[in-house]
Design an enzyme around this catalytic site. Structure first.
Site, PDB file in Angstrom:
ATOM      1  N   HIS A  48      -6.686  -8.019  14.049  1.00 18.53           N
ATOM      2  CA  HIS A  48      -6.620  -6.794  13.242  1.00 18.53           C
ATOM      3  C   HIS A  48      -7.382  -7.022  11.937  1.00 18.53           C
ATOM      4  CE1 HIS A  48      -5.174  -3.241  11.338  1.00 18.53           C
ATOM      5  NE2 HIS A  48      -4.035  -3.687  10.867  1.00 18.53           N
ATOM      6  N   HIS A  81      -2.376  -1.264  14.333  1.00 22.77           N
ATOM      7  CA  HIS A  81      -2.147  -0.096  13.518  1.00 22.77           C
ATOM      8  C   HIS A  81      -3.445   0.605  13.133  1.00 22.77           C
ATOM      9  CE1 HIS A  81      -1.934   0.022   8.848  1.00 22.77           C
ATOM     10  NE2 HIS A  81      -1.558   1.215   9.227  1.00 22.77           N
ATOM     11  N   GLU A 124      -7.288  -5.310   9.038  1.00 22.29           N
ATOM     12  CA  GLU A 124      -6.716  -4.975   7.729  1.00 22.29           C
ATOM     13  C   GLU A 124      -6.571  -6.255   6.894  1.00 22.29           C
ATOM     14  OE1 GLU A 124      -3.260  -2.399   7.806  1.00 22.29           O
ATOM     15  OE2 GLU A 124      -3.668  -1.771   5.745  1.00 22.29           O
ATOM     16  N   HIS A 128       4.068  -9.726  10.826  1.00 25.92           N
ATOM     17  CA  HIS A 128       4.908  -9.633   9.625  1.00 25.92           C
ATOM     18  C   HIS A 128       6.361  -9.912  10.007  1.00 25.92           C
ATOM     19  CE1 HIS A 128       1.773  -7.778   7.142  1.00 25.92           C
ATOM     20  NE2 HIS A 128       1.533  -6.923   8.127  1.00 25.92           N
ATOM     21  N   HIS A 187       0.799  -1.229   0.000  1.00 30.07           N
ATOM     22  CA  HIS A 187       0.000   0.000   0.000  1.00 30.07           C
ATOM     23  C   HIS A 187       0.838   1.290   0.000  1.00 30.07           C
ATOM     24  CE1 HIS A 187       0.291   0.117   4.375  1.00 30.07           C
ATOM     25  NE2 HIS A 187      -0.696  -0.690   4.618  1.00 30.07           N
ATOM     26  N   TYR A 201       9.800  -0.135   8.856  1.00 24.75           N
ATOM     27  CA  TYR A 201       8.406  -0.497   9.144  1.00 24.75           C
ATOM     28  C   TYR A 201       7.811   0.493  10.157  1.00 24.75           C
ATOM     29  CZ  TYR A 201       4.707  -3.823  10.610  1.00 24.75           C
ATOM     30  OH  TYR A 201       3.522  -4.438  10.919  1.00 24.75           O
ATOM     31  N   ASP A 258       0.525  -6.125  14.084  1.00 26.72           N
ATOM     32  CA  ASP A 258       1.489  -5.348  13.291  1.00 26.72           C
ATOM     33  C   ASP A 258       2.696  -4.881  14.125  1.00 26.72           C
ATOM     34  OD1 ASP A 258       0.188  -5.496  10.864  1.00 26.72           O
ATOM     35  OD2 ASP A 258      -0.809  -3.566  11.043  1.00 26.72           O
ATOM     36  N   ASP A 275      -4.589  -7.683   4.865  1.00 27.73           N
ATOM     37  CA  ASP A 275      -3.439  -8.590   4.783  1.00 27.73           C
ATOM     38  C   ASP A 275      -3.544  -9.698   5.837  1.00 27.73           C
ATOM     39  OD1 ASP A 275      -3.087  -6.315   6.419  1.00 27.73           O
ATOM     40  OD2 ASP A 275      -0.922  -6.552   6.489  1.00 27.73           O
TER      41      ASP A 275
END
Ligand code: FEO
Length: 396
Positions: free
Chosen positions: A78, A142, A80, A220, A24, A189, A161, A82
């Site tokens: 989370h 995040h 999001e 991640h 992104h 990051y 995250d 991903d």
């Protein structure tokens, strides 16, 4: 594909995205991973899923340990995509309800209207198959929905995250990989994802200090099983805007005049004994710039005036930086113009609105910097360098 054992009864069942180069808008030259975890026992629990194209990879890793239909509970730390975009398929396979925070449930319903979810509260503890899971809200790490899940028996914190890195590797643990690459990716990051949320990071670190953590299982990159103090203390430092005696000069140029200014300003900064990096935006991605901003005490940006406004690549980087709010640093703007100026003033205002303290007027020169103008640039750099030194000495 196989699961990787994290500790007794806990496995990494995520996916490695070797090829992602833009996440992104953030460049990821080393790729990334989407980490999902399986906890096995009387009840089987899946912590998060993976980006939808990697669903089959996750499923095959789960299958190497248990029949995926035997998963009893899914935790979504989370929303999001991903991490969440395989949830609907996973629920079809196992029928398990998805546990999430209050904002997580709200977000998941907006993403996947038919997904069956249940809210867990901050601090709530559930017993599932011999494991005790505690949910800890970590808003803005995040997204507003984010939470950690802590397994008391194994002292494993699934940290979403936080503490992650976009780093694809065949190794799963922090002590198995190149340390320079690991910490570079952890810093990049942080600078590009976590930087605006320093206050929330500090709150989270305080919460993390109240629990005994042996393993930080991130969403991640690699899992931290050693050096936990090091990554926690870096997060503490970064979230407090602790910087180094360093400046970064970021610019773009049309006919080399702004380049000459950038290099003379950098000379002036360096002559005061301050380390300085110079980055030309045409050749440097904005996410690399932010990694350098993270530990810089001064951010100096240069732009030519093009059609009465900021050069496009500089505008891109300046607006990106504004959103990431690099407070606790000073800034300065400079640039060259031909017929009419104005871009430097505009750049100055954008930098200021992003939270940089702007103690100097912008330096704007017409056409080509000759010896006298070069001297002005060096002096501008020296002023910036002196200010950085003053700040180091706690006088600013
Ligand atoms: Fe890795 Fe905010 O998702």
């Amino acid at each position: 594909m196989d699961a990787i054992r994290v500790t007794d009864g806990i496995y990494w069942v995520g996916a490695i995205d070797w090829n992602v180069r833009n996440f992104h808008g953030y460049t990821t030259p080393r790729g990334s991973t989407y980490n999902a975890y399986l906890i096995t026992g009387e009840k089987n629990i899946l912590i998060d899923t993976v980006k939808r194209p990697f669903f089959e990879e996750m499923l095959s890793r789960i299958r190497s340990v248990i029949d995926p239909s035997k998963i009893d509970v899914i935790v979504s730390n989370h929303t999001e995509m991903d991490h969440s975009s395989s949830l609907p398929q996973m629920q079809e396979v196992c029928g398990a309800t998805v546990l999430a925070s209050r904002f997580g449930v709200e977000g998941l319903r907006l993403h996947y209207p038919t997904l069956r979810t249940e809210m867990v509260a901050d601090g709530q503890v559930i017993k599932a198959g011999g494991k005790t899971l505690k949910f800890i809200d970590t808003p803005m790490l995040h997204w507003p929905d984010s939470m950690f899940t802590y397994v008391e028996e194994d002292k494993v914190l699934f940290s979403m995250d936080a503490f992650g890195q976009h780093y694809a590797t065949s190794k799963r643990f922090n002590d198995e990989v190149d340390q320079a690459a690991l910490f570079q990716e952890a810093a990049k990051y942080y600078a590009n994802i976590v930087l605006p949320f320093g206050h929330q990071v500090q709150q989270t670190i305080r919460k993390a200090q109240e629990i005994d953590i042996k393993i930080l299982a991130t969403a991640h990159g690699v899992i931290w099983r050693t050096d936990l103090d090091k990554i926690l203390s870096l997060y503490s430092r970064w979230s407090s805007a602790v910087t180094e005696e360093k400046a970064v000069v970021v610019y773009d140029t049309m006919w080399n005049s702004t380049r000459i200014m950038a290099e003379e300003i950098a000379e002036g900064i360096a002559s005061e004994g301050v380390r300085v990096d110079v980055l030309k935006l045409t050749d440097t991605d904005r996410s690399v710039v932010m990694k350098e901003v993270l530990d810089s005490r001064a951010v100096v940006m240069g732009t030519p005036t093009l059609n009465n406004t900021i050069f496009p690549s500089v505008a891109d980087a300046a607006y990106y930086m504004k959103g990431l709010k690099p407070t606790g640093r000073i800034g300065a703007a400079f640039g060259s113009y031909g017929w009419a100026g104005g871009a430097v003033k505009q750049l100055h205002e954008i930098m200021k609105s992003g939270g940089l303290e702007m103690p100097f007027e912008g330096l704007e020169l017409r056409y080509i910097p000759h010896e006298e103008e070069r001297g002005k640039c060096r002096e501008y750099g020296r002023q910036i360098g002196r200010k950085v030194k003053e700040m180091s000495a706690g006088k600013a």
